[in-house]
Design a protein around this motif. Sequence first.
Motif, mmCIF file in Angstrom:
data_model
loop_
_atom_site.group_PDB
_atom_site.id
_atom_site.type_symbol
_atom_site.label_atom_id
_atom_site.label_comp_id
_atom_site.label_asym_id
_atom_site.label_seq_id
_atom_site.Cartn_x
_atom_site.Cartn_y
_atom_site.Cartn_z
ATOM 1 N N ASP A 54 0.806 -1.226 0.000
ATOM 2 C CA ASP A 54 0.000 0.000 0.000
ATOM 3 C C ASP A 54 0.838 1.274 0.000
ATOM 4 O O ASP A 54 0.632 2.172 -0.831
ATOM 5 C CB ASP A 54 -0.924 0.000 1.220
ATOM 6 N N ILE A 55 1.761 1.387 0.942
ATOM 7 C CA ILE A 55 2.532 2.629 1.074
ATOM 8 C C ILE A 55 3.347 2.882 -0.189
ATOM 9 O O ILE A 55 3.439 4.025 -0.662
ATOM 10 C CB ILE A 55 3.442 2.576 2.314
ATOM 11 N N LYS A 56 3.915 1.842 -0.778
ATOM 12 C CA LYS A 56 4.739 2.022 -1.972
ATOM 13 C C LYS A 56 3.922 2.565 -3.144
ATOM 14 O O LYS A 56 4.319 3.542 -3.796
ATOM 15 C CB LYS A 56 5.397 0.696 -2.347
ATOM 16 N N GLU A 57 2.797 1.926 -3.424
ATOM 17 C CA GLU A 57 2.005 2.368 -4.581
ATOM 18 C C GLU A 57 1.456 3.768 -4.388
ATOM 19 O O GLU A 57 1.379 4.561 -5.331
ATOM 20 C CB GLU A 57 0.868 1.376 -4.855
ATOM 21 N N ARG A 58 1.086 4.112 -3.154
ATOM 22 C CA ARG A 58 0.517 5.434 -2.880
ATOM 23 C C ARG A 58 1.599 6.508 -2.868
ATOM 24 O O ARG A 58 1.323 7.662 -3.227
ATOM 25 C CB ARG A 58 -0.251 5.387 -1.552
ATOM 26 N N ALA A 59 2.805 6.139 -2.487
ATOM 27 C CA ALA A 59 3.915 7.100 -2.492
ATOM 28 C C ALA A 59 4.269 7.517 -3.918
ATOM 29 O O ALA A 59 4.491 8.709 -4.192
ATOM 30 C CB ALA A 59 5.130 6.494 -1.802
ATOM 31 N N ILE A 60 4.323 6.559 -4.837
ATOM 32 C CA ILE A 60 4.601 6.890 -6.239
ATOM 33 C C ILE A 60 3.475 7.738 -6.815
ATOM 34 O O ILE A 60 3.704 8.734 -7.521
ATOM 35 C CB ILE A 60 4.788 5.613 -7.076
ATOM 36 N N HIS A 61 2.245 7.359 -6.522
ATOM 37 C CA HIS A 61 1.067 8.089 -6.998
ATOM 38 C C HIS A 61 1.117 9.549 -6.552
ATOM 39 O O HIS A 61 0.933 10.474 -7.353
ATOM 40 C CB HIS A 61 -0.179 7.394 -6.437
ATOM 41 N N LEU A 62 1.412 9.771 -5.273
ATOM 42 C CA LEU A 62 1.434 11.138 -4.734
ATOM 43 C C LEU A 62 2.621 11.929 -5.262
ATOM 44 O O LEU A 62 2.500 13.130 -5.542
ATOM 45 C CB LEU A 62 1.470 11.081 -3.208
ATOM 46 N N SER A 63 3.772 11.269 -5.433
ATOM 47 C CA SER A 63 4.959 11.987 -5.920
ATOM 48 C C SER A 63 4.739 12.502 -7.342
ATOM 49 O O SER A 63 5.108 13.641 -7.667
ATOM 50 C CB SER A 63 6.194 11.090 -5.863
ATOM 51 N N LEU A 64 4.127 11.695 -8.210
ATOM 52 C CA LEU A 64 3.853 12.141 -9.579
ATOM 53 C C LEU A 64 2.800 13.257 -9.581
ATOM 54 O O LEU A 64 2.868 14.181 -10.397
ATOM 55 C CB LEU A 64 3.382 10.960 -10.426
ATOM 56 N N ALA A 65 1.847 13.163 -8.669
ATOM 57 C CA ALA A 65 0.848 14.236 -8.567
ATOM 58 C C ALA A 65 1.505 15.554 -8.165
ATOM 59 O O ALA A 65 1.156 16.623 -8.691
ATOM 60 C CB ALA A 65 -0.228 13.851 -7.549
ATOM 61 N N PHE A 66 2.467 15.495 -7.251
ATOM 62 C CA PHE A 66 3.196 16.706 -6.852
ATOM 63 C C PHE A 66 3.871 17.363 -8.050
ATOM 64 O O PHE A 66 3.836 18.592 -8.219
ATOM 65 C CB PHE A 66 4.250 16.370 -5.796
ATOM 66 N N VAL A 67 4.516 16.557 -8.885
ATOM 67 C CA VAL A 67 5.211 17.101 -10.063
ATOM 68 C C VAL A 67 4.233 17.865 -10.947
ATOM 69 O O VAL A 67 4.501 18.998 -11.383
ATOM 70 C CB VAL A 67 5.883 15.972 -10.876
ATOM 71 N N LEU A 68 3.084 17.262 -11.215
ATOM 72 C CA LEU A 68 2.118 17.866 -12.134
ATOM 73 C C LEU A 68 1.443 19.098 -11.541
ATOM 74 O O LEU A 68 1.149 20.055 -12.259
ATOM 75 C CB LEU A 68 1.068 16.828 -12.536
ATOM 76 N N ILE A 69 1.196 19.079 -10.238
ATOM 77 C CA ILE A 69 0.522 20.232 -9.622
ATOM 78 C C ILE A 69 1.474 21.411 -9.462
ATOM 79 O O ILE A 69 1.132 22.551 -9.782
ATOM 80 C CB ILE A 69 -0.079 19.830 -8.264
ATOM 81 N N PHE A 70 2.684 21.141 -9.001
ATOM 82 C CA PHE A 70 3.610 22.243 -8.739
ATOM 83 C C PHE A 70 4.296 22.753 -10.004
ATOM 84 O O PHE A 70 4.539 23.952 -10.138
ATOM 85 C CB PHE A 70 4.669 21.813 -7.722
ATOM 86 N N LEU A 71 4.629 21.880 -10.939
ATOM 87 C CA LEU A 71 5.314 22.312 -12.157
ATOM 88 C C LEU A 71 4.369 22.502 -13.339
ATOM 89 O O LEU A 71 4.672 23.249 -14.263
ATOM 90 C CB LEU A 71 6.410 21.308 -12.541
#
Length: 614
Positions: free
Chosen positions: A30-47
């Motif tokens: 769970d933590i692994k899949e959600r960590a990747i999901h959130l990290s990619l979301a950060f890239v798209l929202i901030f950049l």
Amino acid sequence: MRTAKWIAAIASAAFAIYQVILPVYAFMPDIKERAIHLSLAFVLIFLGGSGRSRKRWVLDSSLTVLGITLCLYAFFNYSDIMEQYGIPKGHVQVLMGFLLVALILEAARRAVRPALPLIALATLLYALFGHLIPGYFGHPPYSLSTLGGMFYLTTGGIWGQLLGVSANTIAIFVFLGSFIVYSGGGAGFMKISLRLAGRYVGGPAKVAVVSSALFGSVSGSASANVASTGVFTIPMMKRLGYKPEFAAAVEAVASTGGQIMPPIMGAGAFVMAELIETPYIKIVASAALPAILYFFAAWMGVHFYSLREGFRGLPEEELPSWKDTLKASGFFFAPFCVLLYFLLEGRTPQYAAFGALLSTLPLMAFDEGWRLDLPHALNKLKQAVLNGARQAAFIASICACAQIIIATIAFTGLGVKASSGLLSLSENSLFLALLLAAITSTILGMEVPTTAAYTVAVVVAGPVLVEMGLYPLVAHMFVFYLAILSAVTPPVCGAVFIASGMADADWIKTAKMALKLSFAIFILPFYFAYAPSLLLLGSPLEAIVHFAKLALALTALSAGFMGYLRSELGLARRAVLVAAGIMIFSPTIWIWPVGVVAGSLAYFKGGKELEKSV
């Protein structure tokens, strides 16, 4: 800056590949899949929205790097984190937990309006200082270490169930919707809507109802729906003489209903299926009849208004031919059929979405007339990926922010206390409990996306309604319906603001008309709370009877609100019709027949013959 756009584009492609493959083939903890999901979301929202100034670029890139670092730390240290049981190893992990919370709040602020992160911030302050509150709503003191560990090092915090639903289920359906639209489904929605509804009384407005129902079943977002179909329907209505306020209201109401329209229903259905551990296909089936009734009421409102104002349908020459319509409709019927086939076969919703998405890829190579159009195929694919990634990232930030609220409410016991308070106030009255739950859901829905509003509201109101004897599905569906009200209800009414801006209309007049067209959504949740067979939780005969009663009642109310039945109505006859509609809703065996008689009298005393054009 160009660099930010390139990074966002690459991240979008990575996000698409990850989210399409993850739920079907790439199983991870769970933590692994959600960590990747959130990290990619950060890239798209901030950049993804980074401005041209150097200061903004430095800030956004710094936030992105920080977000990726925090997520990857959880990814690579998964085993150690699981063995810590939420207990931090030093101050660094505590700091990392609160930094991730701050990043999620900022991401949610950028993705949606500030209300959701402000609510999350309020719950955080309650966790930190709630021990100073005397009496029932106080709680024991919690240290920063305890809270930071709970948020960052457990699946009860940021990495909880709601972010898991976003990563595992919602994202792949968001990409499916985007791929359907950009492969040609968007044009197909409009053509089949024009063909089916364009020639009737109020044709252009009815086109908005049908197209928004079709498009909304894929997008699940009132704002996205208005922005997509409204570009076509609002100018068409205005060109044929409809007032700007009416044109905007029709589009806002129809677009709002897209969130409750199967088979996709936006993110809410997936969260609901997870929370009550009910198969997604059952959620969709249960939602069908109320959704049909909602759009039926909107359709009848358009019909009576158009008769009153003397509007007719579009001329035949402005309608697409059946041949062109059937060609264009294939672009969304094909993936829909694949989706339903796999769902009915018993496959998981993720697998069904995966198969449906793959079926859209060959369609990208064709134009609306099914002629090979390879030069534009790559651009369609690019737009589908970029749009899908942006929407999925926004939803990820919303779910992560809502997860902070839910985690805090659960950790501090606030949810149990609020539920007990509502139960106490209701004094064992189901109607009063429903009314209090409705007020809670509607208030939380203001300025907050539907999925987050529903999730937070159901934590408080759901247990109360179940305690009062409702099925869990009924309780959750009740809260979900009320959570979308803010899209058309002042003072927030997000869909109304967008539509009135596109129509250059007065938003207050638009909101008034929207309430007349969308009144069904205020009534339906209360009705199926008392008659769960409307959600297919009973015999088929009961469902048919309740559906017929509601259709009759909604027709009477719609005619009363719009001031037309067989002819233009005076105030007295309008009041009779509204009263008749209310009485038909009653479950009491002698009241609703009286309503039928009163409505019949209003009809037969209404003057000239009703035009046979529905």
